[in-house]
Enzyme design. Structure first.
Site, mmCIF file in Angstrom:
data_model
loop_
_atom_site.group_PDB
_atom_site.id
_atom_site.type_symbol
_atom_site.label_atom_id
_atom_site.label_comp_id
_atom_site.label_asym_id
_atom_site.label_seq_id
_atom_site.Cartn_x
_atom_site.Cartn_y
_atom_site.Cartn_z
ATOM 1 N N SER A 241 1.134 -1.246 0.227
ATOM 2 C CA SER A 241 -0.073 -0.428 -0.071
ATOM 3 C C SER A 241 0.949 1.227 0.132
ATOM 4 C CB SER A 241 -0.880 -0.636 1.247
ATOM 5 O OG SER A 241 -1.817 1.178 1.546
ATOM 6 N N HIS A 255 -2.563 7.270 -4.599
ATOM 7 C CA HIS A 255 -2.347 5.795 -3.592
ATOM 8 C C HIS A 255 -2.964 5.030 -4.318
ATOM 9 C CE1 HIS A 255 -5.453 3.158 -2.397
ATOM 10 N NE2 HIS A 255 -4.892 3.343 -1.487
ATOM 11 N N SER A 409 -2.790 -1.256 17.899
ATOM 12 C CA SER A 409 -2.339 -0.589 16.861
ATOM 13 C C SER A 409 -0.756 -0.237 16.356
ATOM 14 C CB SER A 409 -3.378 -0.339 15.681
ATOM 15 O OG SER A 409 -4.798 -0.619 15.748
#
Length: 451
Positions: A241, A255, A409
């Protein structure tokens, strides 16, 4: 300790300092990207295929995913499960290496170093860091999709970083190799405040473990009949990504992400699917740029079926929609999820074609515009448009939202897609018939850029 990685520029290698700060990959003047590519073992060349399909839950058009599967689109936001439960990172920096120098890279096992001069070892040396999975395990399953996809995302990361470093001509990539205590890890490559790019992140994640019962229930609600054993459902997920923000307001933001997800049920049956896409966000509309970007993606899609580009282009326009603004985030591209037919091999080839289209679709646009002159008003408009980018990522992006609400996270990875600078002004509205109003019209009413 020197990391034995093939040159992102000729003659370079890596020095790693655990927990060090400020390290990075230097691509100074005169650097040249290595010309070789790292192709996954057993990967077939590009061939036309019969066409691709979606899982039953996804057929019938785009809709937001939920739960962990939606978060696997979260490899799209450099976030989601892959960035969760951060264990530790190792930072690498380029330095000259004396001939014959050799030492083990952080994160590498002795068995990886015993035989790294075979074909796989040589290919892996052109990556930004060693594979997340041990080379011995990758060698043991060369035809397995998990192996092939991990090497594809590593290859894509390295190719994009090489291209960005070459364009920037002086940027430094920090390379963080992190581990996830529940299984797997990833490699985050970030460039900040370069000559051309204000911020560019290219991240890969390779994670595995057991889905929670809640996540399994959410997947069942999406049409996936998953059978657990003792409440456990083993999964593997991997993806690449990236979000790239140039400094010049005439050079667009891009992106992209491509990912693979696999679940093993109690009876040994495996369910799998791919997802991903690529989209462009310009500050100002340039017709030639839009046509080039969309045509390059269409050519990649057309190798695998004439219906794919129009279907995935519409899906992209519908997904990247800022509801409260009534406008798209950018001028679109392609987007898909839950892709699981006609076969694993054919879908992989399609994803491979899309990943290989990233550099040719985008880098020419940056080279074309990064030295363009611009006014303070144009820079201000770029900052306002970046504010819209932030709004979408924090309010609507499935992976970002999942990552922010996942205990443990790694917030730095989740928010890596955000620009260094952005701006919000109360009730700002551009003048009629201005260049700023022109791009807004396109964002509110998507166009077909290629026939």
């Amino acid at each position: 300790m020197a990391l034995r990685l093939g040159g992102l520029s000729a003659g370079s290698c890596w020095r790693a300092a655990r927990g060090g700060g400020g390290g990075g990959l230097s691509a100074g003047p005169g650097s040249r990207a290595a010309g070789r590519t790292c192709r996954p073992p057993g990967a077939a060349g590009r061939e036309p295929s019969r066409g691709l399909g979606l899982s039953p839950a996804a057929r019938g058009g785009p809709r937001p995913g939920t739960g962990l599967s939606g978060a696997l689109a979260g490899l799209a936001g450099l976030a989601g499960l892959a960035a969760a439960a951060f264990g530790h990172a190792e930072r690498a920096e380029a330095e000259p290496r004396s001939p014959g120098a050799r030492s083990r890279s952080p994160g590498r096992r002795q068995d990886d170093d015993d035989d790294d001069d075979d074909e796989l070892g040589r290919r892996c040396r052109c990556f930004m860091a060693p594979p997340v999975t041990a080379l011995r395990e990758l060698r043991a399953r060369p035809g397995d999709m998990k192996t092939r996809m991990e090497l594809l995302v590593l290859e894509t990361q390295a190719q994009v970083c090489r291209a960005l470093a070459q364009v920037d001509g002086g940027a430094r990539f920090s390379v963080d190799r992190w581990e996830r205590k529940e299984g797997g890890g990833g490699i985050s490559c970030v460039l900040q405040d370069g000559h051309v790019f204000e911020k560019a992140g290219v991240s890969i994640s390779v994670v595995h473990g057991n889905l929670s019962e809640e996540a399994a229930k959410q997947m069942r609600s999406r049409g996936k009949n998953l059978k657990t054993k003792d409440g456990k459902l083993p999964f593997s997920a991997m993806g690449v990504s990236s979000v790239i923000h140039p400094k010049n307001p005439h050079a667009p933001t891009i992106h992209f992400n491509y990912r693979y997800f696999e679940v093993e049920e109690a009876d040994g049956n495996k369910q799998w699917w791919f997802g991903g896409g690529c989209d462009l966000t310009p500050t100002y509309l340039n017709q030639e740029d839009a046509v080039h970007f969309h045509r390059t993606l269409k050519e990649a899609c057309d190798q695998h079926g004439p219906d794919l580009y129009p279907k995935f282009k519409k899906w992209c326009d519908d997904y990247f929609f800022i509801v409260h603004r009534g406008e798209r985030r950018g001028i679109g591209g392609i987007f898909f999820d839950d892709l699981d037919s006609p076969s694993k091999e054919e879908v992989f080839r399609f994803v491979q074609s899309c990943a290989q289209a990233v550099v040719p679709s985008y880098i020419p646009l940056v080279k074309k515009h990064h030295n363009d002159s611009f006014t303070p008003q144009e820079k201000l408009w770029q900052q306002l448009r970046r504010g819209r980018y932030v709004e979408f990522n924090l309010l609507y992006d499935r992976g970002t939202k999942f990552g922010l609400f996942t205990p443990g996270s790694r917030i730095e990875s989740i928010l890596m897609s955000l620009p260094l600078t952005a701006r919000w002004e109360y009730m700002h509205s551009p003048p009629e018939n201005s260049k700023e109003a022109e791009i807004l019209e396109v964002l509110r009413h998507p166009r077909d850029w290629v026939d």
